[in-house]
Write a protein that holds these residues in place. Structure first.
Motif, PDB file in Angstrom:
ATOM      1  N   LEU A   1       0.767  -1.294  -0.008  1.00  0.00           N
ATOM      2  CA  LEU A   1      -0.062   0.085   0.076  1.00  0.00           C
ATOM      3  C   LEU A   1       1.020   1.139  -0.054  1.00  0.00           C
ATOM      4  O   LEU A   1       0.461   2.220  -0.738  1.00  0.00           O
ATOM      5  CB  LEU A   1      -0.806   0.112   1.205  1.00  0.00           C
ATOM      6  CG  LEU A   1      -2.173  -0.707   1.094  1.00  0.00           C
ATOM      7  CD1 LEU A   1      -2.835  -0.533   2.480  1.00  0.00           C
ATOM      8  CD2 LEU A   1      -3.161  -0.151   0.235  1.00  0.00           C
ATOM      9  N   VAL A   2       1.949   1.104   0.662  1.00  0.00           N
ATOM     10  CA  VAL A   2       2.786   2.399   0.758  1.00  0.00           C
ATOM     11  C   VAL A   2       3.704   2.643  -0.423  1.00  0.00           C
ATOM     12  O   VAL A   2       3.550   3.922  -0.863  1.00  0.00           O
ATOM     13  CB  VAL A   2       3.926   2.242   1.995  1.00  0.00           C
ATOM     14  CG1 VAL A   2       4.772   3.446   1.966  1.00  0.00           C
ATOM     15  CG2 VAL A   2       2.798   2.320   3.364  1.00  0.00           C
ATOM     16  N   VAL A   3       3.997   1.633  -1.026  1.00  0.00           N
ATOM     17  CA  VAL A   3       4.902   1.687  -2.084  1.00  0.00           C
ATOM     18  C   VAL A   3       3.771   2.149  -3.410  1.00  0.00           C
ATOM     19  O   VAL A   3       4.094   3.055  -4.285  1.00  0.00           O
ATOM     20  CB  VAL A   3       5.546   0.344  -2.582  1.00  0.00           C
ATOM     21  CG1 VAL A   3       6.015   0.486  -4.057  1.00  0.00           C
ATOM     22  CG2 VAL A   3       6.581   0.163  -1.733  1.00  0.00           C
ATOM     23  N   GLY A   4       2.586   1.375  -3.416  1.00  0.00           N
ATOM     24  CA  GLY A   4       1.642   1.866  -4.425  1.00  0.00           C
ATOM     25  C   GLY A   4       1.392   3.459  -4.521  1.00  0.00           C
ATOM     26  O   GLY A   4       1.015   4.136  -5.355  1.00  0.00           O
ATOM     27  N   ALA A   5       1.076   3.796  -3.122  1.00  0.00           N
ATOM     28  CA  ALA A   5       0.610   5.310  -2.744  1.00  0.00           C
ATOM     29  C   ALA A   5       1.794   6.275  -3.505  1.00  0.00           C
ATOM     30  O   ALA A   5       1.485   7.176  -3.850  1.00  0.00           O
ATOM     31  CB  ALA A   5       0.260   5.436  -1.407  1.00  0.00           C
ATOM     32  N   VAL A   6       3.153   5.787  -3.125  1.00  0.00           N
ATOM     33  CA  VAL A   6       4.179   6.691  -3.594  1.00  0.00           C
ATOM     34  C   VAL A   6       4.234   6.714  -5.045  1.00  0.00           C
ATOM     35  O   VAL A   6       4.437   7.880  -5.813  1.00  0.00           O
ATOM     36  CB  VAL A   6       5.463   6.199  -2.827  1.00  0.00           C
ATOM     37  CG1 VAL A   6       6.615   6.807  -3.615  1.00  0.00           C
ATOM     38  CG2 VAL A   6       5.334   6.511  -1.337  1.00  0.00           C
ATOM     39  N   LEU A   7       4.036   5.381  -5.755  1.00  0.00           N
ATOM     40  CA  LEU A   7       4.246   5.510  -7.206  1.00  0.00           C
ATOM     41  C   LEU A   7       3.195   6.267  -7.783  1.00  0.00           C
ATOM     42  O   LEU A   7       3.252   7.043  -8.732  1.00  0.00           O
ATOM     43  CB  LEU A   7       4.156   4.017  -7.638  1.00  0.00           C
ATOM     44  CG  LEU A   7       5.615   3.173  -7.259  1.00  0.00           C
ATOM     45  CD1 LEU A   7       5.270   1.901  -7.600  1.00  0.00           C
ATOM     46  CD2 LEU A   7       6.831   3.922  -8.321  1.00  0.00           C
ATOM     47  N   TYR A   8       1.781   6.204  -7.257  1.00  0.00           N
ATOM     48  CA  TYR A   8       0.616   6.898  -7.534  1.00  0.00           C
ATOM     49  C   TYR A   8       0.824   8.426  -7.682  1.00  0.00           C
ATOM     50  O   TYR A   8       0.570   9.202  -8.550  1.00  0.00           O
ATOM     51  CB  TYR A   8      -0.531   6.626  -6.934  1.00  0.00           C
ATOM     52  CG  TYR A   8      -1.717   7.252  -7.393  1.00  0.00           C
ATOM     53  CD1 TYR A   8      -2.460   6.914  -8.545  1.00  0.00           C
ATOM     54  CD2 TYR A   8      -2.264   8.269  -6.533  1.00  0.00           C
ATOM     55  CE1 TYR A   8      -3.287   7.754  -8.947  1.00  0.00           C
ATOM     56  CE2 TYR A   8      -3.299   8.932  -6.975  1.00  0.00           C
ATOM     57  CZ  TYR A   8      -3.906   8.640  -8.106  1.00  0.00           C
ATOM     58  OH  TYR A   8      -5.063   9.391  -8.522  1.00  0.00           O
ATOM     59  N   VAL A   9       1.493   8.680  -6.530  1.00  0.00           N
ATOM     60  CA  VAL A   9       1.750  10.418  -6.343  1.00  0.00           C
ATOM     61  C   VAL A   9       2.642  10.823  -7.228  1.00  0.00           C
ATOM     62  O   VAL A   9       2.421  11.791  -7.829  1.00  0.00           O
ATOM     63  CB  VAL A   9       2.062  10.546  -4.735  1.00  0.00           C
ATOM     64  CG1 VAL A   9       2.413  11.949  -4.633  1.00  0.00           C
ATOM     65  CG2 VAL A   9       0.593  10.348  -3.962  1.00  0.00           C
ATOM     66  N   LEU A  10       3.653  10.125  -7.280  1.00  0.00           N
ATOM     67  CA  LEU A  10       4.926  10.668  -8.439  1.00  0.00           C
ATOM     68  C   LEU A  10       4.314  10.510  -9.531  1.00  0.00           C
ATOM     69  O   LEU A  10       4.776  11.326 -10.515  1.00  0.00           O
ATOM     70  CB  LEU A  10       6.099   9.648  -8.182  1.00  0.00           C
ATOM     71  CG  LEU A  10       6.734   9.892  -6.803  1.00  0.00           C
ATOM     72  CD1 LEU A  10       8.130   8.826  -6.878  1.00  0.00           C
ATOM     73  CD2 LEU A  10       7.388  11.229  -6.847  1.00  0.00           C
ATOM     74  N   GLY A  11       3.512   9.693  -9.905  1.00  0.00           N
ATOM     75  CA  GLY A  11       3.027   9.612 -11.667  1.00  0.00           C
ATOM     76  C   GLY A  11       2.053  10.523 -11.696  1.00  0.00           C
ATOM     77  O   GLY A  11       1.999  11.071 -12.937  1.00  0.00           O
ATOM     78  N   SER A  12       1.150  10.655 -10.792  1.00  0.00           N
ATOM     79  CA  SER A  12       0.117  11.775 -11.201  1.00  0.00           C
ATOM     80  C   SER A  12       0.820  13.308 -11.064  1.00  0.00           C
ATOM     81  O   SER A  12       0.148  14.162 -11.738  1.00  0.00           O
ATOM     82  CB  SER A  12      -0.702  11.796  -9.973  1.00  0.00           C
ATOM     83  OG  SER A  12      -0.332  12.186  -8.775  1.00  0.00           O
ATOM     84  N   THR A  13       1.866  13.187 -10.736  1.00  0.00           N
ATOM     85  CA  THR A  13       2.341  14.686 -10.712  1.00  0.00           C
ATOM     86  C   THR A  13       3.448  14.847 -11.845  1.00  0.00           C
ATOM     87  O   THR A  13       3.758  16.082 -12.070  1.00  0.00           O
ATOM     88  CB  THR A  13       3.356  14.996  -9.497  1.00  0.00           C
ATOM     89  OG1 THR A  13       4.378  13.987  -9.529  1.00  0.00           O
ATOM     90  CG2 THR A  13       2.959  15.053  -8.234  1.00  0.00           C
ATOM     91  N   GLY A  14       3.369  13.917 -12.799  1.00  0.00           N
ATOM     92  CA  GLY A  14       3.998  13.986 -14.161  1.00  0.00           C
ATOM     93  C   GLY A  14       5.406  13.670 -13.878  1.00  0.00           C
ATOM     94  O   GLY A  14       6.073  13.918 -14.938  1.00  0.00           O
ATOM     95  N   ARG A  15       5.894  13.456 -12.853  1.00  0.00           N
ATOM     96  CA  ARG A  15       7.331  12.907 -12.624  1.00  0.00           C
ATOM     97  C   ARG A  15       7.424  11.471 -13.219  1.00  0.00           C
ATOM     98  O   ARG A  15       6.907  10.449 -12.850  1.00  0.00           O
ATOM     99  CB  ARG A  15       7.716  13.051 -11.051  1.00  0.00           C
ATOM    100  CG  ARG A  15       9.186  12.772 -10.961  1.00  0.00           C
ATOM    101  CD  ARG A  15       9.432  12.921  -9.463  1.00  0.00           C
ATOM    102  NE  ARG A  15      10.935  12.576  -9.049  1.00  0.00           N
ATOM    103  CZ  ARG A  15      11.909  13.241  -9.141  1.00  0.00           C
ATOM    104  NH1 ARG A  15      11.815  14.423  -9.457  1.00  0.00           N
ATOM    105  NH2 ARG A  15      12.964  12.974  -8.861  1.00  0.00           N
ATOM    106  N   ALA A  16       8.731  11.302 -14.030  1.00  0.00           N
ATOM    107  CA  ALA A  16       8.902   9.975 -14.632  1.00  0.00           C
ATOM    108  C   ALA A  16       9.519   8.974 -13.185  1.00  0.00           C
ATOM    109  O   ALA A  16      10.292   9.468 -12.757  1.00  0.00           O
ATOM    110  CB  ALA A  16       9.920   9.965 -15.679  1.00  0.00           C
ATOM    111  N   VAL A  17       8.926   7.946 -13.245  1.00  0.00           N
ATOM    112  CA  VAL A  17       9.389   6.935 -12.165  1.00  0.00           C
ATOM    113  C   VAL A  17       9.883   5.661 -12.654  1.00  0.00           C
ATOM    114  O   VAL A  17       9.392   4.945 -13.561  1.00  0.00           O
ATOM    115  CB  VAL A  17       7.970   6.664 -11.222  1.00  0.00           C
ATOM    116  CG1 VAL A  17       8.507   5.491 -10.216  1.00  0.00           C
ATOM    117  CG2 VAL A  17       7.519   7.952 -10.802  1.00  0.00           C
TER     118      VAL A  17
END
Length: 51
Positions: A28-44
């Motif tokens: 859940l924590v890793v998914g939330a971090v990836l979701y936030v980074l992806g939604s801000t337009g930052r390449a992950v």
């Protein structure tokens, strides 16, 4: 990853299996971090979008 984490979290809670509970929280924590980074337009991880 968020859905898998939530499913494992619920299974660990209802079946009283602590390892599923721990893995669910981590996912859940890793998914939330990836979701936030992806939604801000930052390449992950070299990708602009996670599908």
């Amino acid at each position: 990853m968020l859905i898998l984490g939530l499913v494992l979290l619920l299974l660990g809670f209802f079946l009283k299996i602590s390892i599923l509970w721990t893995i669910g929280i981590i996912l859940l924590v890793v998914g939330a971090v990836l979701y936030v980074l992806g939604s801000t337009g930052r390449a992950v991880g070299g990708r602009k979008h996670w599908f």
